[in-house]
Design a protein around this motif. Structure first.
Motif, PDB file in Angstrom:
ATOM      1  N   THR A  21       0.899  -1.161  -0.034  1.00  0.00           N
ATOM      2  CA  THR A  21      -0.080   0.048  -0.004  1.00  0.00           C
ATOM      3  C   THR A  21       0.727   1.205  -0.188  1.00  0.00           C
ATOM      4  N   ASP A  22       2.053   1.363   0.499  1.00  0.00           N
ATOM      5  CA  ASP A  22       2.903   2.410   0.565  1.00  0.00           C
ATOM      6  C   ASP A  22       3.541   2.789  -0.831  1.00  0.00           C
ATOM      7  N   ILE A  23       3.686   1.835  -1.646  1.00  0.00           N
ATOM      8  CA  ILE A  23       4.203   1.902  -2.884  1.00  0.00           C
ATOM      9  C   ILE A  23       2.954   2.346  -3.774  1.00  0.00           C
ATOM     10  N   LEU A  24       1.768   2.098  -3.615  1.00  0.00           N
ATOM     11  CA  LEU A  24       0.799   2.219  -4.288  1.00  0.00           C
ATOM     12  C   LEU A  24       0.149   3.974  -4.151  1.00  0.00           C
ATOM     13  N   CYS A  25       0.736   4.343  -2.967  1.00  0.00           N
ATOM     14  CA  CYS A  25       0.686   5.707  -2.573  1.00  0.00           C
ATOM     15  C   CYS A  25       0.975   6.771  -3.596  1.00  0.00           C
ATOM     16  N   ARG A  59      -9.905   0.189  -7.519  1.00  0.00           N
ATOM     17  CA  ARG A  59     -10.045   0.130  -8.821  1.00  0.00           C
ATOM     18  C   ARG A  59      -8.821   0.543  -9.707  1.00  0.00           C
ATOM     19  N   LEU A  60      -7.667  -0.294  -9.293  1.00  0.00           N
ATOM     20  CA  LEU A  60      -6.392   0.086  -9.762  1.00  0.00           C
ATOM     21  C   LEU A  60      -6.128  -1.008 -10.925  1.00  0.00           C
ATOM     22  N   PRO A  61      -5.048  -0.738 -11.872  1.00  0.00           N
ATOM     23  CA  PRO A  61      -4.600  -1.701 -12.739  1.00  0.00           C
ATOM     24  C   PRO A  61      -3.574  -2.332 -12.341  1.00  0.00           C
ATOM     25  N   THR A  62      -3.186  -1.991 -11.122  1.00  0.00           N
ATOM     26  CA  THR A  62      -1.908  -3.070 -10.489  1.00  0.00           C
ATOM     27  C   THR A  62      -2.255  -4.642 -10.778  1.00  0.00           C
ATOM     28  N   ARG A 310     -10.498  -1.152   1.617  1.00  0.00           N
ATOM     29  CA  ARG A 310     -10.519   0.380   1.897  1.00  0.00           C
ATOM     30  C   ARG A 310      -9.757   1.168   1.138  1.00  0.00           C
ATOM     31  N   PRO A 311     -10.050   2.436   1.137  1.00  0.00           N
ATOM     32  CA  PRO A 311      -9.275   3.219   0.037  1.00  0.00           C
ATOM     33  C   PRO A 311      -7.884   3.414   0.522  1.00  0.00           C
TER      34      PRO A 311
END
Length: 488
Positions: A21-25, A59-62, A310-311
């Motif tokens: 989640t840190d990286i996706l921030c 809703r990420l493309p990750t 969660r967002p």
């Protein structure tokens, strides 16, 4: 941006989710691929389902993949993050249990001391396997971010023998800075500027500024002694601050393992520790905590899965270094942190071959360390004692030389303060035999070790330690969490 990040030992569930989640921030990292790998297919699928839920809800493309085939996971990777504990909790239990038979009481046992040295013997051959695969199948110039302990030994082996671009990462500096900011009454940690330097888990706040004003020893001692919680939980760290003149980044319990004066006599140990939480010095505290955490996760997995929906909130991004390093390297947004790298003149009064932890800046050109730092002499002395143990331990792990391993353990400060050479020789034999399945480099030494153990007359004792707590059941943990919620 699209590139591949591999997390080895991804079954370390809570930590993996935090790094993810840190990286996706970072907005530019939405399209990256995460490849998870672990020895446990069950753990992999559990963490993958949690991360998939995060991606789906936001809703990420990750892309998230999971495989027990480490080499396949590493193919084309640009960044590799290691969170491995070779031997798991089973081997870790021996790191604590066997030294206790010889009077060696450890709180954590993952850095030096008898437990940390054997932990390194298990990890280093595997770390070198990682490095071999990285060089062969990852992106050219891939960066290896090591979070696994023993930090200095693992990083030393990866740089010196694995020949991979490696940096060791820890969060002790950040946690220590949070404490200092709190006791000094800062509104936020951003008001505090500091330089820390030393080696991992023995790093020292050698310069402190609060809103630009230099903070001296006497002011810091008074602030800690006046704090209603830290004055009790950090008694050993405060005593070291008084004597050394600088505050240590490491927790009360961890620090007690490296400075033998506080942990060599059972009747003295309880004077310096606090039992309100494992990290303040409890015997085998981190082993108990890790066991409870694993049991809790497996039992309460549906709750973990539900809470993943969660967002992602960039405001809650943690201060773990990994995401900030990747952001700086990829976007050129400069990041300052404290990193574990080979010394090579960075710290003037520590050995050149040592792995030091010191300030550096990251940008598109890489990790750029601030050189020319000199530690206070007492800090340098304690660090050097540990470095000598680390060096011998790494060389023993590479060579499979059990005599060198015994010398490394003998020279450990706490072991040397508690045990005789004869006891150390027998203890190492016992640990190597008990952990033989994770120590392939010592395969030829195991039969002779077994033979020596069968003839030994050195007495040991069954001892729980000076301050041991039992592992709590799921029911006890649940009741405690319920009580805490009601109290709030």
């Amino acid at each position: 941006m699209s590139f591949k990040i591999v997390i080895i030992g991804a079954g370390s569930v809570g930590f993996t989710k935090k790094l993810f989640t840190d990286i996706l921030c970072v907005p530019e990292f939405r399209d990256v691929e995460f490849a998870l790998t672990d020895l446990s297919e069950r753990n992999l699928q559990m963490i993958k389902s949690i991360l998939d839920r995060v991606v789906e809800f936001n809703r990420l493309p990750t892309k998230v993949t999971a495989t027990t085939d480490r080499r396949a996971a590493l193919e084309g990777a640009r960044y590799i993050i290691s969170c491995v504990r070779v031997g798991g909790l089973e081997a870790y239990a021996d790191d604590i249990r066997i030294p206790l038979k010889y009077g060696i009481d450890q709180c954590v046992g993952d850095t030096i001391c008898a437990g940390g040295i054997l932990y390194g013997q298990r990890n280093i051959p595997v770390i070198l396997d990682f490095c071999k695969d990285i060089l062969e199948v990852a992106e050219p110039g891939a960066k290896f971010l090591n979070y696994a302990n023993p930090m200095a030994m693992n990083t030393w082996a990866a740089i010196e023998y694995g020949k991979v671009d490696t940096v060791g990462l820890c969060h002790g500096v950040q946690h220590g800075a949070d404490q200092i900011a709190e006791v000094l009454g800062a509104k936020s940690r951003t008001e505090l500027d500091y330089i820390c330097s030393g080696i991992n888990h023995q790093t020292w706040f050698i310069d402190l500024r609060l809103n630009g004003r230099k903070i001296g020893k006497d002011e810091l001692v008074a602030a800690f002694e006046a704090h209603p919680v830290y004055s009790q939980q950090e008694k050993l760290r405060i005593d070291v601050l008084k004597r050394f003149g600088v505050y240590s980044t490491e927790s009360n319990g961890h620090l007690s393992e490296y400075l033998p004066w506080y942990r060599k006599r059972p009747d003295e140990i309880t004077r310096w520790i606090d039992m309100s939480d494992w990290i303040h010095g409890e015997t085998g505290g981190y082993l108990r905590y890790s066991t409870e955490t694993r049991n809790w996760f497996e039992t309460e997995f549906p709750q973990f899965l539900e809470s993943a929906a969660r967002p992602i909130d960039p405001a809650k991004r943690s201060n773990e270094h990994a995401s900030h390093i990747l952001e700086a390297l990829e976007t050129n947004r400069v990041y300052r942190g404290h990193f574990n790298v080979k010394n090579n003149g960075i710290v003037t009064n520590l050995p050149q071959d040592a792995i030091i932890e010191s300030p550096g800046f990251v940008d598109r050109f890489g990790i750029n360390m601030a050189a020319g730092i000199t530690l206070p002499e007492a800090c340098a002395a304690t660090c050097t004692s540990s470095i000598n143990v680390q060096r011998m331990s790494v060389h023993a792990a590479i060579s499979g030389d059990i005599d060198l391993l015994k010398l490394a353990v003998l020279h450990d400060p706490l072991v040397g303060a508690v045990s005789t050479p004869e006891e150390v020789w027998q203890m190492v034999d016992e640990m190597v035999v008990a952990q033989a399945r994770w120590l392939p480099q010592y395969a030829d030494a195991v039969p002779a070790a077994k033979e020596r153990l069968s003839k030994s007359r050195i007495k040991t004792r069954e001892w729980a330690g000076a301050a041991r707590r039992d592992v709590r059941s799921i029911e006890e943990l649940r009741a405690e969490k319920t009580a805490l919620k009601q109290a709030v």
